[in-house]
Structure formats: structure tokens, C-alpha cells
Design a protein around this motif. Structure first.
Motif, short mmCIF file in Angstrom:
data_model
loop_
_atom_site.label_atom_id
_atom_site.label_comp_id
_atom_site.label_asym_id
_atom_site.label_seq_id
_atom_site.Cartn_x
_atom_site.Cartn_y
_atom_site.Cartn_z
N LEU A 4 -13.25 -6.83 -34.50
CA LEU A 4 -13.62 -7.77 -33.88
C LEU A 4 -13.82 -8.09 -32.53
N GLU A 5 -13.44 -7.17 -31.46
CA GLU A 5 -14.45 -6.85 -30.45
C GLU A 5 -15.79 -7.06 -30.78
N GLY A 6 -16.56 -7.37 -29.43
CA GLY A 6 -18.14 -7.64 -29.30
C GLY A 6 -18.91 -8.42 -29.61
N VAL A 7 -18.28 -9.65 -30.63
CA VAL A 7 -18.79 -11.13 -31.51
C VAL A 7 -18.37 -11.53 -30.25
N THR A 8 -19.53 -11.88 -29.64
CA THR A 8 -19.67 -13.05 -28.71
C THR A 8 -19.59 -14.38 -29.69
N THR A 9 -18.63 -15.60 -28.15
CA THR A 9 -18.54 -16.71 -28.69
C THR A 9 -20.09 -17.52 -28.62
N ARG A 10 -20.21 -18.56 -29.73
CA ARG A 10 -21.20 -19.41 -29.37
C ARG A 10 -20.94 -20.19 -28.20
N ARG A 44 -9.00 -21.19 -37.07
CA ARG A 44 -9.17 -21.17 -35.45
C ARG A 44 -9.80 -20.28 -35.03
N GLY A 45 -9.31 -18.85 -35.61
CA GLY A 45 -9.88 -17.38 -35.31
C GLY A 45 -10.67 -17.45 -35.81
N VAL A 46 -11.05 -17.58 -36.42
CA VAL A 46 -12.56 -17.43 -37.58
C VAL A 46 -13.60 -18.08 -36.60
N ALA A 47 -13.41 -19.29 -36.56
CA ALA A 47 -14.25 -20.62 -35.93
C ALA A 47 -14.17 -19.84 -33.95
N ARG A 48 -13.18 -19.60 -34.06
CA ARG A 48 -13.97 -19.20 -32.39
C ARG A 48 -14.80 -17.88 -32.50
N ALA A 49 -14.20 -16.51 -33.39
CA ALA A 49 -15.45 -15.94 -33.59
C ALA A 49 -16.74 -16.00 -34.23
N ALA A 50 -16.95 -17.27 -34.13
CA ALA A 50 -18.09 -17.61 -34.87
C ALA A 50 -19.02 -18.09 -34.12
N GLY A 51 -17.97 -18.69 -33.43
CA GLY A 51 -19.07 -19.70 -31.96
C GLY A 51 -19.02 -21.13 -32.87
N VAL A 52 -18.03 -21.07 -33.65
CA VAL A 52 -18.58 -22.93 -34.38
C VAL A 52 -17.07 -24.13 -33.69
N ASP A 53 -16.82 -24.85 -34.10
CA ASP A 53 -15.68 -25.49 -34.51
C ASP A 53 -15.06 -25.88 -34.91
N PRO A 54 -13.63 -25.33 -35.29
CA PRO A 54 -12.77 -24.74 -36.91
C PRO A 54 -13.38 -25.91 -37.76
N ALA A 55 -13.64 -27.44 -36.77
CA ALA A 55 -13.63 -28.47 -38.32
C ALA A 55 -14.85 -27.91 -39.06
N LEU A 56 -15.83 -27.26 -38.41
CA LEU A 56 -17.30 -26.84 -39.55
C LEU A 56 -16.67 -25.29 -40.30
N VAL A 57 -16.16 -24.92 -39.97
CA VAL A 57 -15.24 -24.32 -41.12
C VAL A 57 -14.46 -24.71 -42.21
#
Length: 205
Positions: A4-10, A44-57
Motif C-alpha cells: 500500500l505504500e507509494g499510493v498517492t491520495t488524489r 474507507r481505507g480502500v477509498a483513501r488509497a484510491a483517492g476517492v470518497d467512500p460513498a463512491l466505492v
């Protein structure tokens, strides 16, 4: 460096497109399931890593179970096993299938994904049901049907259950002496059972 390191949060805001967004979320989910397992992975964690709102997930996948199911079915390594049925004679499919299956487990790229799937299947009943359905319906059943065997559904279930058990004992639990065998030796023991399930006589004794 973790997966998970190196994943940039948009930053928030409009995404370039629904397809790209879905791909980003699935990639983040696959990394999280592989690194943290099913239980500790969160929307929430997946959303943060993907740079999106949890609601979008949730909009795309509905729930964590839906996200796991989509991540499982998104180009899974084991789906390649189906093609083996058309690459040679069914009479030696067992050795080819066993060899390729164990090779996938020991590959540094596909192995972690398969390990995450097995761990998830043992961590939550819902995940277990999804893994079972996927392995049977999309991998083993098409393979059994492709070789024209009778009782294709039973053969698929037996083959999938056996291979899943071998992988769990060898790669997850480290059961001796199975875990200590080199891959070539392991294949020689596993292949005859796989071959019997696929093409042998299934008449009960």
C-alpha cells in the motif's frame, strides 16, 4: 515497502471517468485484501488509497462483500487454468493443471493475490461463499465441460475442493511434509488425484 505504500491520495473533485475510477478502486482493493486480509480491509481505507470518497466505492460496489467479489473476479490468476483444457490431451490434463496451479501459488505476482483469497475464505462466511462460487462456476466447471466429461459439476467440485485443500495445507498452514516438497515433487503426488477427478470413474464403491 508494503503493497500500500507509494499510493498517492488524489485530491477530491471530479474524476476523469467512471471506468478509470472503478479500475483505481479495484486496484486499491486488491492491494488491501492482499496486504491486510478481508477482515481488516475497509471501504474507507480502500477509498483513501484510491483517492476517492467512500460513498463512491459504495456506489460502484454496494458493500465490502461486493467489493471483494469484484476484486476476486477482476482478471483472477486461476481463470487461466481453464485454457489448459484446450492445450493438450485430456488424459494428461491432471499433471498440467496441478503444475500450473502450484506455479501460480509460487509466483511472486500472483501468489499474494491467491493467498489473500484463501485467507479471506477462512475469515468470513460471506467471503468463503463467494470464493467457492467463483472457483466452481468460473474455473472448474468450464474446465470440466471443456473436456467433455460426464458429471461435470461433480468433477468440478471435487477438483476445486482438492486443489483448494492442497494449497491451504502447503502455502497457508505449512503442513509438513507437504510444505517442504519442491514443486515438481508436489505435482507428482497431486496430479494423479486431479486426473482422477477430471476423467476417472466416479462410480461410488
Amino acid at each position: 515497502m508494503t503493497m500500500l505504500e507509494g499510493v498517492t491520495t488524489r485530491p477530491g473533485g471530479r474524476r476523469p471517468g467512471a471506468t478509470r475510477t472503478r479500475v483505481d478502486i479495484l486496484a486499491a482493493a486488491q492491494r488491501s485484501f492482499a496486504e491486510h486480509g478481508y477482515v481488516l480491509t475497509t471501504i474507507r481505507g480502500v477509498a483513501r488509497a484510491a483517492g476517492v470518497d467512500p460513498a463512491l466505492v459504495l456506489q460502484f460496489f454496494g458493500s465490502k462483500d461486493g467489493l471483494f467479489d469484484a476484486a476476486l473476479r477482476d482478471d483472477p490468476p486461476v481463470r487461466a487454468l481453464v485454457t489448459l483444457a484446450g492445450e493438450g490431451d485430456p488424459s494428461d490434463l491432471g499433471p498440467r493443471l496441478a503444475a500450473r496451479y502450484l506455479e501460480l501459488w509460487e509466483d511472486p505476482h500472483t501468489g499474494p493475490r491467491m493467498l489473500a483469497v484463501v485467507r479471506a475464505a477462512t475469515a468470513a462466511p460471506s467471503a468463503s461463499a463467494m470464493v467457492t462460487a467463483f472457483m466452481t462456476d468460473e474455473v472448474m466447471l468450464p474446465l470440466a465441460r471443456a473436456i467433455g466429461a460426464d458429471q461435470a459439476e461433480l468433477r468440478a467440485a471435487l477438483t476445486g475442493a482438492y486443489l483448494f485443500g492442497v494449497a491451504s495445507a502447503r502455502y497457508v498452514l505449512g503442513v509438513a511434509p507437504l510444505a517442504a516438497l519442491d514443486r515438481e515433487a508436489a505435482v507428482t503426488y497431486v496430479a494423479p488425484v486431479v486426473q482422477h477427478h477430471l476423467t476417472g470413474d466416479l462410480t461410488p464403491p
